[in-house]
Structure formats: C-alpha cells, structure tokens
Design an enzyme around this catalytic site. Structure first.
Site, PDB file in Angstrom:
ATOM      1  N   ARG A 108       0.838  -1.192   0.000  1.00 31.08           N
ATOM      2  CA  ARG A 108       0.000   0.000   0.000  1.00 31.08           C
ATOM      3  C   ARG A 108       0.873   1.241   0.000  1.00 31.08           C
ATOM      4  O   ARG A 108       1.933   1.260   0.607  1.00 31.08           O
ATOM      5  CB  ARG A 108      -0.855   0.038   1.267  1.00 31.08           C
ATOM      6  CG  ARG A 108      -2.137  -0.748   1.190  1.00 31.08           C
ATOM      7  CD  ARG A 108      -2.993  -0.537   2.433  1.00 31.08           C
ATOM      8  NE  ARG A 108      -2.367  -1.057   3.626  1.00 31.08           N
ATOM      9  CZ  ARG A 108      -1.819  -0.325   4.577  1.00 31.08           C
ATOM     10  NH1 ARG A 108      -1.823   0.994   4.497  1.00 31.08           N
ATOM     11  NH2 ARG A 108      -1.275  -0.884   5.628  1.00 31.08           N
ATOM     12  N   GLY A 124      -4.317  -3.619  -1.090  1.00 32.92           N
ATOM     13  CA  GLY A 124      -5.204  -2.558  -0.633  1.00 32.92           C
ATOM     14  C   GLY A 124      -5.286  -1.375  -1.577  1.00 32.92           C
ATOM     15  O   GLY A 124      -6.228  -0.582  -1.508  1.00 32.92           O
ATOM     16  N   LYS A 137      -9.524  -2.085   2.093  1.00 34.26           N
ATOM     17  CA  LYS A 137      -9.236  -0.920   2.934  1.00 34.26           C
ATOM     18  C   LYS A 137     -10.036   0.309   2.474  1.00 34.26           C
ATOM     19  O   LYS A 137     -10.494   1.101   3.288  1.00 34.26           O
ATOM     20  CB  LYS A 137      -7.744  -0.605   2.921  1.00 34.26           C
ATOM     21  CG  LYS A 137      -6.847  -1.802   3.192  1.00 34.26           C
ATOM     22  CD  LYS A 137      -6.953  -2.320   4.606  1.00 34.26           C
ATOM     23  CE  LYS A 137      -5.952  -3.452   4.821  1.00 34.26           C
ATOM     24  NZ  LYS A 137      -5.960  -4.007   6.154  1.00 34.26           N
ATOM     25  N   LYS A 169      -2.925 -10.112  13.246  1.00 36.92           N
ATOM     26  CA  LYS A 169      -4.372 -10.356  13.203  1.00 36.92           C
ATOM     27  C   LYS A 169      -4.681 -11.727  12.618  1.00 36.92           C
ATOM     28  O   LYS A 169      -5.418 -12.514  13.216  1.00 36.92           O
ATOM     29  CB  LYS A 169      -5.093  -9.269  12.379  1.00 36.92           C
ATOM     30  CG  LYS A 169      -5.177  -7.929  13.076  1.00 36.92           C
ATOM     31  CD  LYS A 169      -5.976  -6.916  12.269  1.00 36.92           C
ATOM     32  CE  LYS A 169      -5.366  -6.655  10.908  1.00 36.92           C
ATOM     33  NZ  LYS A 169      -4.003  -6.126  10.913  1.00 36.92           N
ATOM     34  N   ASN A 193      -2.883 -14.315  12.320  1.00 33.24           N
ATOM     35  CA  ASN A 193      -2.407 -15.385  13.184  1.00 33.24           C
ATOM     36  C   ASN A 193      -3.308 -15.603  14.385  1.00 33.24           C
ATOM     37  O   ASN A 193      -3.607 -16.745  14.739  1.00 33.24           O
ATOM     38  CB  ASN A 193      -0.975 -15.091  13.644  1.00 33.24           C
ATOM     39  CG  ASN A 193       0.035 -15.580  12.626  1.00 33.24           C
ATOM     40  OD1 ASN A 193       0.443 -16.732  12.659  1.00 33.24           O
ATOM     41  ND2 ASN A 193       0.386 -14.708  11.694  1.00 33.24           N
ATOM     42  N   ASN A 200       6.359  -8.398   2.257  1.00 32.77           N
ATOM     43  CA  ASN A 200       4.903  -8.165   2.218  1.00 32.77           C
ATOM     44  C   ASN A 200       4.225  -9.084   1.201  1.00 32.77           C
ATOM     45  O   ASN A 200       3.156  -8.782   0.690  1.00 32.77           O
ATOM     46  CB  ASN A 200       4.610  -6.692   1.907  1.00 32.77           C
ATOM     47  CG  ASN A 200       3.136  -6.336   2.141  1.00 32.77           C
ATOM     48  OD1 ASN A 200       2.523  -6.795   3.099  1.00 32.77           O
ATOM     49  ND2 ASN A 200       2.569  -5.522   1.250  1.00 32.77           N
ATOM     50  N   SER A 201       4.849 -10.217   0.896  1.00 30.88           N
ATOM     51  CA  SER A 201       4.199 -11.170  -0.017  1.00 30.88           C
ATOM     52  C   SER A 201       2.987 -11.771   0.684  1.00 30.88           C
ATOM     53  O   SER A 201       2.963 -11.889   1.913  1.00 30.88           O
ATOM     54  CB  SER A 201       5.181 -12.266  -0.435  1.00 30.88           C
ATOM     55  OG  SER A 201       5.713 -12.923   0.693  1.00 30.88           O
ATOM     56  N   ARG A 234       3.173  -3.943  18.052  1.00 30.57           N
ATOM     57  CA  ARG A 234       4.538  -4.418  18.300  1.00 30.57           C
ATOM     58  C   ARG A 234       5.234  -3.419  19.210  1.00 30.57           C
ATOM     59  O   ARG A 234       5.643  -2.350  18.760  1.00 30.57           O
ATOM     60  CB  ARG A 234       5.324  -4.504  16.985  1.00 30.57           C
ATOM     61  CG  ARG A 234       4.866  -5.604  16.088  1.00 30.57           C
ATOM     62  CD  ARG A 234       5.657  -5.594  14.784  1.00 30.57           C
ATOM     63  NE  ARG A 234       5.159  -6.638  13.932  1.00 30.57           N
ATOM     64  CZ  ARG A 234       5.729  -7.837  13.788  1.00 30.57           C
ATOM     65  NH1 ARG A 234       6.871  -8.097  14.395  1.00 30.57           N
ATOM     66  NH2 ARG A 234       5.184  -8.744  13.029  1.00 30.57           N
ATOM     67  N   GLY A 244       0.107 -19.928  19.347  1.00 27.12           N
ATOM     68  CA  GLY A 244      -0.847 -20.728  20.120  1.00 27.12           C
ATOM     69  C   GLY A 244      -0.823 -20.421  21.616  1.00 27.12           C
ATOM     70  O   GLY A 244      -1.829 -20.578  22.322  1.00 27.12           O
TER      71      GLY A 244
HETATM   72  P1  GTP Z   1      -2.065  -7.563   7.859  1.00 24.99           P
HETATM   73  O1  GTP Z   1      -2.634  -8.613   6.998  1.00 24.99           O
HETATM   74  O2  GTP Z   1      -1.011  -6.743   7.214  1.00 24.99           O
HETATM   75  O3  GTP Z   1      -3.110  -6.682   8.467  1.00 24.99           O
HETATM   76  O4  GTP Z   1      -1.230  -8.306   9.044  1.00 24.99           O
HETATM   77  P2  GTP Z   1      -1.780  -9.125  10.290  1.00 24.99           P
HETATM   78  O5  GTP Z   1      -2.087  -8.173  11.399  1.00 24.99           O
HETATM   79  O6  GTP Z   1      -2.837 -10.056   9.881  1.00 24.99           O
HETATM   80  O7  GTP Z   1      -0.460  -9.924  10.746  1.00 24.99           O
HETATM   81  P3  GTP Z   1      -0.117 -11.486  10.600  1.00 24.99           P
HETATM   82  O8  GTP Z   1      -0.977 -12.354  11.463  1.00 24.99           O
HETATM   83  O9  GTP Z   1      -0.065 -11.825   9.178  1.00 24.99           O
HETATM   84  O10 GTP Z   1       1.335 -11.517  11.215  1.00 24.99           O
HETATM   85  C1  GTP Z   1       2.363 -10.720  10.695  1.00 24.99           C
HETATM   86  C2  GTP Z   1       3.687 -11.228  11.199  1.00 24.99           C
HETATM   87  O11 GTP Z   1       3.699 -11.271  12.614  1.00 24.99           O
HETATM   88  C3  GTP Z   1       4.016 -12.637  10.719  1.00 24.99           C
HETATM   89  O12 GTP Z   1       5.371 -12.703  10.353  1.00 24.99           O
HETATM   90  C4  GTP Z   1       3.766 -13.488  11.926  1.00 24.99           C
HETATM   91  O13 GTP Z   1       4.563 -14.638  11.944  1.00 24.99           O
HETATM   92  C5  GTP Z   1       4.098 -12.548  13.087  1.00 24.99           C
HETATM   93  N1  GTP Z   1       3.331 -12.890  14.302  1.00 24.99           N
HETATM   94  C6  GTP Z   1       1.993 -13.080  14.383  1.00 24.99           C
HETATM   95  N2  GTP Z   1       1.620 -13.429  15.638  1.00 24.99           N
HETATM   96  C7  GTP Z   1       2.753 -13.444  16.373  1.00 24.99           C
HETATM   97  C8  GTP Z   1       3.038 -13.741  17.749  1.00 24.99           C
HETATM   98  O14 GTP Z   1       2.162 -14.049  18.556  1.00 24.99           O
HETATM   99  N3  GTP Z   1       4.340 -13.631  18.136  1.00 24.99           N
HETATM  100  C9  GTP Z   1       5.326 -13.287  17.263  1.00 24.99           C
HETATM  101  N4  GTP Z   1       6.584 -13.217  17.733  1.00 24.99           N
HETATM  102  N5  GTP Z   1       5.109 -13.039  15.958  1.00 24.99           N
HETATM  103  C10 GTP Z   1       3.842 -13.103  15.522  1.00 24.99           C
HETATM  104  C1  SPV Z   2      -2.563  -4.251   5.290  1.00 25.51           C
HETATM  105  O1  SPV Z   2      -1.563  -3.675   4.870  1.00 25.51           O
HETATM  106  O2  SPV Z   2      -3.111  -3.935   6.353  1.00 25.51           O
HETATM  107  C2  SPV Z   2      -3.108  -5.368   4.502  1.00 25.51           C
HETATM  108  C3  SPV Z   2      -2.615  -5.530   3.164  1.00 25.51           C
HETATM  109  O3  SPV Z   2      -3.992  -6.085   4.948  1.00 25.51           O
HETATM  110  S1  SPV Z   2      -3.406  -4.508   2.042  1.00 25.51           S
HETATM  111  O4  SPV Z   2      -4.664  -5.126   1.663  1.00 25.51           O
HETATM  112  O5  SPV Z   2      -2.504  -4.389   0.903  1.00 25.51           O
HETATM  113  O6  SPV Z   2      -3.661  -3.195   2.624  1.00 25.51           O
HETATM  114 MN    MN Z   3      -3.693 -10.196   7.944  1.00 22.97          MN
END
Ligand code: GTP
Ligand code: SPV
Ligand code: MN
Length: 656
Positions: A122, A273, A280, A326, A328, A437-438, A470, A564
């Site tokens: 984005r 996005g 978004k 999110k 995860n 960001n893949s 984070r 988990g």
């Molecule tokens: P968007 O799709 O961009 O909105 O991201 P998201 O919020 O869905 O994040 P996602 O769950 O894809 O996690 C992003 C990164 O954070 C990945 O590399 C995960 O492995 C890492 N991650 C997710 N949960 C945890 C956690 O509980 N601990 C740690 N150390 N890393 C995590």
């Molecule tokens: C984000 O960046 O929060 C995503 C990926 O979920 S995108 O749909 O490209 O905005």
């Molecule tokens: Mn996500």
C-alpha cells in the site's frame, strides 16, 4: 469450456473465448502506447460494446456509472462479471498467457503473481480523502507540523487528478465491471460496490476476497445503492511498461476517496489494498464515514470465537496494525487444553448494536489476504491447511517442484528443491526469498476452523475488544481498561513498530491509533467522539484490553512465545469477562494477579517479571509522547474526555 482463440492485433496478443468477433475479445499483452489514433477511433465506436454480460444485468444507475467511466477510460470493450467458475478460468488463462501469473502445479488451482518490484505494498503517501473542508478529513495539526492522520485533497483537485490519469487509460484493454458485496449478500449489515478495473488480477482476487457476481447483480437490479470504485493499473506517461506482465504506473499512483459521493478512484497500482477496493478503501475508509453517519463502527479488526473448557463460547474483536498478528490470532491453535478457537474474520469488522444493546460484528470480507512470510505449520497450521487450494499468491518464492516458499517455511520444503526468489531469479540468499509483504489470497470458507456463524446476517455478539501492537519495550503482555472511556484512550494511544506492510523505511515506533491511522475516512478527533458516544447506545459494552506479543529481552529475543500460547492470554481475558477476581490495578490498567495467568508447561520459558515490568521512566516518556502526539496531530479536535484520560494516566504514573 468454450474454445480459446488467440488473435494477433496491433496491440499484441488478444485472447478471446467469447463468441467469435474481435470486438468481443478480452485484452491483449499490455503493450500500451497511448497515441494510436486510428485505434482510438475504432475503440470510440466499439467502446461501449459488451464483451460479456448484458446491460439489463445492471440497474439504470449502475449502467450510467459504467458508461460514463467507459467514455472516460476508453477501454476496447466491457465485461460485466458474473463471478462464475468459467469466467474465472478464462481470466486465469488470459493472465497465464500474459505472464501475469504462473501455475503452481504442486497444489490444486494455485497461482503465483509476480508484481513490478515498484508495486509491492500500500502507498499511504499517495492515498487521499477528498472533502470540501480539510478539517472533515484530518484534524488540524499544530503549526509547522505535518499531519500524520491521513492526506486531504479538495474535490476540484481530485477531478483534475482523475482527468489527467484516466482519460484513455484503458485503451487496448478490457474494462471489467465487478459487482461485489462486502458482507453476506442482502445482510442488513452489508454494502454493495461496483469496481471498474482493467486488471484481470484484481477481478480474480475480488472474486476471492468479496462475494462477487450474479447474486450481487440481482441486488443491483432491485435498485440497491452501491459504492463507486474506479480502478486502473494505468501506464507510465511515456507508455513504456518496464514489466509488461504487471502494468502499473508507480510515479503517478494515487488512491482517492470521496465520502460525500461514496466514491473511490484508484490509479497506478495493482497491489492489494491499493487495487482490491472493497478492502481498505471501501470497508474501512468509506466504511468508517458511513458508519459514523449511521451510528456503527467500521474497524481494522479480526473477529474470533473462543469456547472455554466448560463449553462457554464468546466472540472477541481485535485491532492490531498491519503485519502485527491479526491473521495469526484469528486462526490460532490454542495450546491450552480444552479451548477451541473459530475464525470469523482476520482483518476487518463491521459492528453495530442490536436492539438489545449487544454489539454484533460481521466480517465484510470473503477471503484472507494474509502475510506469507512467517506462516508455517509451527506458527499457523490452520492457515497452512487453508491456502493450498484455489489461492492466488503474490510475490512469494517458488520451489523447483512447483510449490511456494517463504521465510519461515525452511522446514517444509524438500532440502534439495531449488528456490526461485520473488523476482523470478535463482535465489542467491543475499536478500529474502519472498518479499516481506508477499501474501496469499485465499477463500475464507476453506479455513478448517471457519466459525459456523461467520456468514450470519446479524453478525456475532462481541464480548471483548483487544488493541495491540509491536512494542519491543515497556508495554506488558496484557492489561485491561478501567472502563469504556479508558479503553477509548488506550485505542487512541496505540503505537507500534513499523512493518513491511506499507512503504515505511526503517523500524520506528509509530503512533497508530486504533490500528486505523492509514484507514481513517474522516477526522480522527470526530472518530474518537464517535467511539465515546457508544456509551450512550448500550448498557452492556464489551470490555477493552491491550495486548503485546512482541516485548523483547536484552538480547533482542521475544519474551513471550506467542502464536498458540496467546490462548493463555485469551483465557485470562475470558475469566475477566466472567468477573473473576484475577486482576490487580496498576497505573496503566488492570494486569493479572500473580499466579492467575495460566502458564502450566511453560513456566520456565517465560520471565513474568520482565513481561509485566512497568518501568516508571518508560511510562513517563510514553505519556509525554502520547501527549505530544495529541497536541501536534489532533489539537482542538481531541475530545476533552481523552485529554482527561491522559492527565489521569500522567498523574497515576507520576505516583508510581
Ligand atoms: P495484515 O494482513 O497486514 O493486516 O497483518 P496481520 O495483522 O494479519 O499480521 P499477521 O498475522 O499476518 O502476522 C504478521 C507477522 O507477525 C508474521 O510474520 C507473523 O509470523 C508474526 N506474528 C503473528 N503473531 C505473532 C506472535 O504471537 N508472536 C510473534 N513473535 N510473531 C507473531
Ligand atoms: C494491510 O496492509 O493492512 C493489509 C494488506 O492487509 S493490504 O490489503 O494491501 O492493505
Ligand atoms: Mn492479515
């Protein structure tokens, strides 16, 4: 399947699977030069000819919207999408021939798209909200400070930007008309959109991410309102495409929103996005403005259902910034025995109070557009069980046996498989194999733990809202807000380390209130008023918590195992919802009383002292930073109540 015709035209290779004539053909290889006047004349005549679909499928209003924009963009032809399997197969075949996607024979109907390396995330700096008054879009920043809560553009400028970029931008291409619904079709909580796009990749992705095609056309025919979404990948001004298989125009990319007209216009990028406009752009930016008007909430939140060992089920929504966990958490496999987690959505929640004052949420999406790197059998087995069918991968690496690879999958590929990086070169290990960001784009219903209520038109009842980010230092694993107002303050004060999900350089701790900073459709100060006003709508508001899976120790290691194991935190949260006396007060909120966080089996792996340490110096600085941010960025638009919450925090921290 209909026969496939390949036709060599002036513009390159055309693919046609529809009835025999040229005028009904899909577009060709993206060899676009924008000054071929003879062709222009021809396409002027043909420009409103339909390659697929019928005008009767649209409402009159929709037909006018399509025709007006076809006039502007001058596509060679128009294709009204029905969302069928056959249509999808044809688009995939077209993209394969154009080199936009390659098949991944190791899996069932999975594909890889490699983008232009200049188009991988984005672009927040080129994303604008257009309103008459600047203050409708963003709070007035302090003199000399650059506003960081969105970009504003006056409507006249928007008209100019559109004219400059869109006139003739689809020459030599097909304009796809993509009717889609955010939320289950015909749910009272759903909204319809029509995306006009010249990208078959966008069409195929929208078919996964939204409910797209026939059923939505039927709603439109009944006269349903729709959000107008115009998209073109564009082409550089000199007409030369560096990556013909991924046309785009990074120099002139712009993503515009006009809340007053429920209108979105996006030019120059084919990525995520920026181009899948239901996500978004509609569900958050335009969505939040509609939500404000109609009295509900459009939020950057996952939704999950969790059942405790006694069989009691609750739903939780959680807002974390992009790439902060999110997806995860939404698919987590609880390590705590007896717990069961089910997924409703991983990115966006639309929430409103029902007639009993219960907050209910729907996931407006139909698929997951998830971060690939870090996803593995160890971290997220549910995602791994979801994504190897009917999935469009973008910018991941590939293996010589026809599969995918990314950082985190080291143990899951054959050791002698050769790896091709995300740019399509043999991976030399000098950089990451997959782009950070893949992503995978995969149907939600394939998720083995998709919640039975995930498409319920009334939504699921929300018992708790989590904020998080984070935070490598100072912020404990979990704390609970004292009440709704304090919770709103916690959302407003959110900060997080920057990630690869947007174009930021280097790691800094950025303010990201409500994880919505890139997605506010209107003035953040007014957004806070709206959140505070929810107290008037209900006697039984959800409890609010803040979580941080990402605190680090002195060696830079994560102090909490995450994934988990986060079920242990959810367990404590659920017990708080049951009024269990397991919390103690601190200056920042309520944290687990000693011994009340279920740590059975990992006691020796976690240092609770470090995880819950509240250094006074850190919190003094944190409160200062929040204060500065409010003063510089929100100014007069900051609700008095939020300013009062900050003063209270400062006082409590001062007394530590
Ligand atoms: P968007 O799709 O961009 O909105 O991201 P998201 O919020 O869905 O994040 P996602 O769950 O894809 O996690 C992003 C990164 O954070 C990945 O590399 C995960 O492995 C890492 N991650 C997710 N949960 C945890 C956690 O509980 N601990 C740690 N150390 N890393 C995590
Ligand atoms: C984000 O960046 O929060 C995503 C990926 O979920 S995108 O749909 O490209 O905005
Ligand atoms: Mn996500």
């Amino acid at each position: 399947m209909k026969p496939l015709l390949l036709i060599l035209t002036k513009r390159g290779l055309s693919l046609c699977r529809f009835a025999g004539d040229l005028g009904r053909c899909g577009n060709a290889k993206a060899s676009l030069s924008l000054n071929q006047s003879a062709w222009t004349a021809q396409s002027q005549i043909r420009r409103l000819s339909l390659a697929s679909g019928q005008w009767q499928d649209l409402s009159q209003k929709a037909e006018i919207y399509v025709k007006e924009n076809a006039k502007l963009c001058q596509p060679d032809n128009i294709h009204i999408c029905d969302g069928s399997e056959e249509e999808n197969d044809q688009l995939l075949e077209l993209m394969r021939l154009q080199g936009t996607i390659i098949p991944l024979p190791k899996y069932d109907n999975c594909w890889l798209a490699r983008t232009n390396p200049a188009d991988t995330a984005r672009v927040e700096s080129k994303t604008f909200i257009c309103t008459e008054k600047r203050s409708d879009t963003i709070p007035t920043p302090k003199k000399g400070v650059k506003g960081a809560l969105g970009n504003w553009m006056p409507p006249q400028d928007m008209d100019e930007v559109v004219r400059e970029r869109f006139e003739g931008c689809m020459r030599g291409r097909t304009m796809y008309v993509v009717p889609f619904s955010m939320g289950p079709v015909a749910s009272p909580l759903s909204k319809i959109g029509i995306e006009l796009t010249d990208s078959p990749y966008v069409v195929a992705s929208m078919r996964i991410m939204t409910r797209m095609g026939r059923p939505v056309l039927a709603e439109l025919a009944k006269g349903a309102e729709f959000v107008k979404c115009l998209h073109s990948v564009g082409a550089p001004q000199d007409g030369r495409l560096e990556y013909p298989s991924w046309p785009c125009d990074p120099q002139r990319t712009v993503i515009l929103h006009k809340p007053q007209n429920d209108e979105i216009v996006s030019y120059g990028s084919g990525y995520g996005g920026n181009s899948l406009l239901g996500k978004k752009c509609l569900a958050l930016r335009i969505g939040s403005t509609i939500a404000k008007k109609e009295g509900w909430l459009a939020e950057h939140m996952l939704i999950l259902g969790i059942t405790n060992p006694e069989g009691k089920k609750r739903y939780i929504a959680a807002a974390f910034p992009s790439a902060c966990g999110k997806t995860n958490l939404a698919m987590m496999t609880p390590s705590l025995p007896g717990y069961k987690l089910e997924c409703v959505g991983d990115d966006i929640a639309w929430m409103r109070f029902d007639s009993h004052g219960q907050l209910r949420a729907i996931n407006p999406e139909n698929g997951f557009f998830g971060v690939a790197p870090g996803t593995s059998r160890a971290s997220n087995p549910i995602a791994m069980d979801t994504i190897f069918r009917n999935t469009m991968f973008t910018n991941v690496a590939t293996t010589s046996d026809g599969g995918v690879f990314w950082e985190g999958m080291e143990k899951e590929v054959s050791p002698d498989a050769e790896i091709t990086d995300w740019r399509g070169n043999k991976w030399d290990k000098s950089g990451p194999a997959a782009h950070p960001n893949s992503r995978f784009c995969t149907p939600a219903h394939q998720c083995p733990i998709i919640d039975p209520m995930w498409e319920h038109p009334e939504g699921v009842p929300i018992s708790a809202i989590l904020f998080g980010g984070r935070r490598p230092a100072g912020v404990p694993l979990v704390y609970e807000a004292r009440d709704w107002k304090h919770g709103v303050f916690i959302g407003a004060s959110m900060r997080s380390e920057s990630t690869a999900a947007a174009e930021h350089k280097g790691k800094t701790i950025m303010h990201d209130p409500f994880a919505m900073r890139p997605f506010f459709g209107y003035n953040f100060g007014h957004y806070l008023d709206h959140w505070l006003s929810m107290e008037k709508r209900s006697q039984s508001l959800p409890k609010i918590f803040h979580v941080n899976w990402f605190r680090k120790g002195s060696q830079g290691e994560f102090l909490w195992p995450g994934f988990g194991e986060n079920s242990r935190v959810l367990d404590w949260i659920l017990r708080r919802l049951d009024q269990e006396d397991c919390a103690r007060d601190t200056p920042i909120g309520l944290v687990p009383k000693p011994g009340t966080l279920a740590l059975g089996g990992i006691e020796d792996k976690v240092d609770m002292e470090q995880l819950f340490d509240l250094p006074k110096g850190f919190w003094m600085e944190e409160a200062e930073a929040i204060g500065r941010y409010f003063e510089e960025q929100v100014g007069e638009d900051l609700p008095r109540e939020v300013a009062r919450q900050l003063e209270e925090l400062k006082r409590r921290v001062g007394d530590m």
